[in-house]
Scaffold this active site. Structure first.
Site, short mmCIF file in Angstrom:
data_model
loop_
_atom_site.label_atom_id
_atom_site.label_comp_id
_atom_site.label_asym_id
_atom_site.label_seq_id
_atom_site.Cartn_x
_atom_site.Cartn_y
_atom_site.Cartn_z
N HIS A 19 -12.39 6.68 0.93
CA HIS A 19 -12.24 7.63 -0.18
C HIS A 19 -12.26 6.86 -1.49
O HIS A 19 -12.47 5.63 -1.51
CB HIS A 19 -10.98 8.47 0.00
CG HIS A 19 -9.70 7.69 0.13
ND1 HIS A 19 -9.28 6.78 -0.82
CD2 HIS A 19 -8.74 7.67 1.10
CE1 HIS A 19 -8.14 6.25 -0.46
NE2 HIS A 19 -7.79 6.75 0.73
N HIS A 22 -10.26 3.39 -1.71
CA HIS A 22 -10.95 2.26 -1.04
C HIS A 22 -12.19 1.87 -1.85
O HIS A 22 -12.51 0.70 -1.99
CB HIS A 22 -11.43 2.63 0.36
CG HIS A 22 -10.37 3.24 1.24
ND1 HIS A 22 -10.52 4.47 1.83
CD2 HIS A 22 -9.16 2.78 1.63
CE1 HIS A 22 -9.44 4.75 2.55
NE2 HIS A 22 -8.60 3.74 2.44
N CYS A 127 9.56 2.82 8.92
CA CYS A 127 8.60 3.86 8.53
C CYS A 127 7.31 3.61 9.29
O CYS A 127 6.70 2.55 9.15
CB CYS A 127 8.34 3.82 7.02
SG CYS A 127 6.94 4.87 6.55
N CYS A 130 4.14 3.02 7.03
CA CYS A 130 3.99 1.67 6.47
C CYS A 130 4.00 0.61 7.55
O CYS A 130 3.70 -0.56 7.28
CB CYS A 130 5.12 1.35 5.50
SG CYS A 130 5.25 2.48 4.13
N CYS A 144 11.03 6.92 2.50
CA CYS A 144 10.02 5.91 2.18
C CYS A 144 9.35 6.30 0.86
O CYS A 144 8.88 7.43 0.72
CB CYS A 144 8.99 5.85 3.31
SG CYS A 144 7.45 5.10 2.77
N HIS A 147 5.53 7.30 1.62
CA HIS A 147 5.20 8.44 2.49
C HIS A 147 6.13 9.63 2.30
O HIS A 147 5.88 10.70 2.84
CB HIS A 147 5.17 7.99 3.95
CG HIS A 147 4.07 7.01 4.21
ND1 HIS A 147 4.24 5.65 4.08
CD2 HIS A 147 2.77 7.20 4.55
CE1 HIS A 147 3.09 5.04 4.33
NE2 HIS A 147 2.18 5.96 4.61
N LYS A 296 -1.31 13.26 -6.25
CA LYS A 296 -1.73 12.19 -5.34
C LYS A 296 -2.95 12.70 -4.58
O LYS A 296 -3.05 13.91 -4.32
CB LYS A 296 -0.62 11.98 -4.30
CG LYS A 296 0.20 10.72 -4.54
CD LYS A 296 1.10 10.50 -3.35
CE LYS A 296 1.57 9.07 -3.31
NZ LYS A 296 2.48 8.79 -2.23
N LYS A 299 -5.28 14.49 2.03
CA LYS A 299 -6.06 15.41 2.86
C LYS A 299 -5.45 16.81 2.81
O LYS A 299 -6.17 17.80 2.72
CB LYS A 299 -6.03 14.91 4.31
CG LYS A 299 -7.38 14.46 4.79
CD LYS A 299 -7.30 14.16 6.26
CE LYS A 299 -8.67 13.86 6.82
NZ LYS A 299 -8.58 13.32 8.18
N1 MSP Z 1 -4.64 -2.22 6.26
C1 MSP Z 1 -3.84 -2.39 5.11
C2 MSP Z 1 -4.29 -3.58 4.31
C3 MSP Z 1 -4.28 -4.88 5.04
S1 MSP Z 1 -4.93 -6.17 4.07
C4 MSP Z 1 -4.58 -7.52 4.93
C5 MSP Z 1 -3.94 -1.16 4.23
N2 MSP Z 1 -5.02 -0.37 4.41
S2 MSP Z 1 -5.33 0.97 3.59
O1 MSP Z 1 -6.47 1.57 4.25
O2 MSP Z 1 -4.18 1.78 3.45
O3 MSP Z 1 -5.83 0.50 2.19
C6 MSP Z 1 -4.95 0.29 1.11
C7 MSP Z 1 -5.80 -0.09 -0.07
O4 MSP Z 1 -6.79 0.91 -0.32
C8 MSP Z 1 -5.06 -0.23 -1.38
O5 MSP Z 1 -4.42 -1.46 -1.55
C9 MSP Z 1 -6.23 -0.07 -2.34
O6 MSP Z 1 -7.02 -1.21 -2.31
C10 MSP Z 1 -6.98 1.08 -1.71
N3 MSP Z 1 -6.43 2.39 -2.08
C11 MSP Z 1 -6.11 3.39 -1.22
N4 MSP Z 1 -5.72 4.48 -1.96
C12 MSP Z 1 -5.76 4.17 -3.28
C13 MSP Z 1 -5.63 4.94 -4.46
N5 MSP Z 1 -5.28 6.22 -4.47
N6 MSP Z 1 -5.90 4.32 -5.63
C14 MSP Z 1 -6.36 3.04 -5.69
N7 MSP Z 1 -6.52 2.32 -4.59
C15 MSP Z 1 -6.00 2.75 -3.38
O7 MSP Z 1 -3.06 -0.96 3.42
#
Ligand code: MSP
Length: 513
Positions: A19, A22, A127, A130, A144, A147, A296, A299
């Site tokens: 999304h 990412h 949690c 997390c 948390c 979440h 935020k 989904k």
């Molecule tokens: N799997 C762990 C990371 C392990 S790294 C060794 C994880 N994954 S995650 O799919 O939840 O991705 C988190 C990351 O996605 C955030 O740190 C950021 O890079 C990105 N984002 C997810 N949602 C976001 C927003 N709403 N806004 C900006 N970036 C965010 O955590």
């Protein structure tokens, strides 16, 4: 030796499809990678997926499938999304890759041998979202903070990493490297965390509760805690692709994350590295969160922004431009379709796109598309425009080095404004009416074509497709005109023919209800 730089995104959990969040991190790292490559550095850009742990096992179970095939499918979606978005990653790692599993087990054994792992009992508030225990102080109203759910009390025997042993070393490292964590706000947050004694870290899960993970090399009844497994991707991926050059890349390692995963990266990871005998990495670059409007992204709210849908609707570069221009790296931002359309129309259609069309159409109208000589050399106003570009390039480079992507774009757009002003001030369309001034019109358009050529170079890391289209329109494809060719007023040969204008960014008309 060429300078080496190692850039990473977080490895994304496979329980959700790509999304906006990412995509932002991945596009920022892609921009940074393209920028460093253009500066002649060797870049290794690593991304991938995080596939073990409770969360993934539960997501697979809810779909009545096994975790392996579930992870294969979602990991494939991440990879193909980045391919479709033109992300120039060098390697895509999965934590289920055999080489990664071996690497994690080797490090666990090393840390165990160093006496930094012990067996003990622990009860704590956990949690599942997390995948970690929370202290009471970290919870907000007993929930948390991420979440907004109440953690569950879990008590069990597990293995622990003596993280506390490394607290002082970590503080010393932060002290000696003030820009290790940037921007500073996040560094201060970490210093705040480290004011309290650091608890040891639970790094295992009993197989009776979870089997989807990497087995501990010293106890087959346990699997590795997902963060201890995931963080090691940065080293396993590097060693896998660059077995000899890994230390040189590691010295230039830059992780990019959002603020949600600050603690694992700033506390767990450097202390794990210290225990396993590695130097900490160079920089942790932390950005803020994207919200959608005032909410935020989630989904359940149905407001999730998908990169491929944005690409389809508005094109890739419009989306890249918006994300990089709108968010000040480090702060939160809001995504709204209105803000997107406003910026697109103002900066891209009316700004860059319009300038490009105007210049190319005058070149065609007056000179059949052929570049004219700079008769008598550049005039003061031509030199002044050149000087604006020199200053903008210097500032843009310095801003990107400091993660000021939005500032760099703002500066580049000030050069576009300077071109628009140059057109108004020199007024070639008026001058054309005076036959004796036509040589000067040729020189003005030559200067403007140089400006477009330099704009294409400047935007390249941010908007690679547009840069390529502009170079193609100017017939500056590599091989036909050296690229980059920094010289103004001498690079285009007299008679060089440029392409017919075409709209780079057709205006978006939104029907108001
Ligand atoms: N799997 C762990 C990371 C392990 S790294 C060794 C994880 N994954 S995650 O799919 O939840 O991705 C988190 C990351 O996605 C955030 O740190 C950021 O890079 C990105 N984002 C997810 N949602 C976001 C927003 N709403 N806004 C900006 N970036 C965010 O955590």
């Amino acid at each position: 030796m060429t300078e080496k730089i190692f850039l990473t995104t977080p490895i994304y959990y496979v329980n959700a499809e790509p999304h906006l969040g990412h995509t932002y991190t991945t596009m920022v790292v892609d921009t940074f990678a393209r920028f460093h490559r253009s500066m002649g550095r060797d870049v290794f850009f690593l991304t991938g997926t995080d596939e073990h742990g409770d969360k993934i096992a539960a997501a697979a179970a809810s779909l009545d499938t096994d975790p392996r095939s579930y992870a294969d499918r979602i990991s494939g979606i991440f990879r193909s999304t980045w391919d479709t978005c033109g992300i120039t990653y060098d390697h895509f790692i999965r934590t289920t890759d055999a080489h990664h599993v071996r690497f994690v087990q080797d490090v666990l054994q090393k840390v165990h041998d160093a006496g930094d792992i012990y067996f003990g009992e622990y009860g704590g508030k956990y949690c599942t979202g997390c995948e970690r225990f929370y202290t009471d102080r970290e919870l907000v109203g007993g929930k948390c903070p991420d979440h907004e759910t109440e953690p569950v009390w879990i008590k069990e025997e597990n293995y622990f990493f003596r993280m506390g042993r490394y607290q002082q070393r970590l503080l010393d490292y932060l002290d000696a490297h003030p820009d290790f964590i940037r921007p500073t706000g996040y560094r201060n947050e970490v210093l705040g965390l480290l004011r309290e004694p650091l608890e040891d870290l639970c790094i295992s899960r009993p197989k009776s509760r979870l089997t989807w993970g990497i087995e501990l090399p010293f106890d087959r009844n346990y699997v590795t805690y997902v963060w201890f497994d995931a963080l090691l991707n940065y080293l396993s991926g590097l060693a896998h692709v660059h077995p000899t050059d890994a230390p040189a890349y590691w010295r230039g390692a830059n992780h990019f994350i959002a603020k949600d995963i600050l603690k694992p990266h700033s506390v767990f990871w450097p202390t794990m590295l210290m225990s396993a005998g590695y130097e900490p990495y160079a920089h942790l670059n932390v950005h803020g969160y994207w919200n959608v409007g005032k909410s935020k992204m989630s989904k359940s709210l149905g407001n999730v922004i998908r990169p491929l849908a944005m690409k389809e609707r508005y094109g890739l570069d419009g989306f890249r431009y918006f994300l990089l221009r709108e968010m000040a790296f480090g702060s939160d931002s809001a995504f709204t379709e209105d803000a997107f359309v406003t910026r697109f129309n103002a900066d891209l259609s009316n700004g860059l796109g319009n300038l490009c069309s105007r210049v190319l159409s005058m070149q065609h109208r007056y000179f059949a598309g052929r570049i004219q000589p700079m008769n008598g050399g550049p005039a003061p106003e031509d030199e002044a425009l050149h000087a604006v570009f020199v200053a903008v390039e210097r500032d843009a480079v310095a801003s990107v080095e400091q993660l000021g992507f939005h500032i760099a774009l703002e500066r580049i757009w000030s050069a576009i404004a300077a071109c628009d002003k140059y057109v108004v001030d020199t007024a070639p369309f008026k001058m054309w009416k005076d036959e004796s001034a036509r040589l000067r019109v040729g020189a003005i358009l030559h200067t403007l074509c140089d400006a477009l050529r330099h704009l294409a170079r400047l935007i390249d890391p941010f908007m690679p497709e547009t840069a390529a289209r502009m170079k193609a329109l100017l017939r500056c494809e590599p091989g036909r005109l050296a690229d980059p060719a920094p010289e103004w007023f001498t690079t285009f040969a007299t008679g060089h023919e440029v392409g017919e204008p075409e709209p780079l960014f057709p205006r978006i008309e939104i029907e108001k209800e």
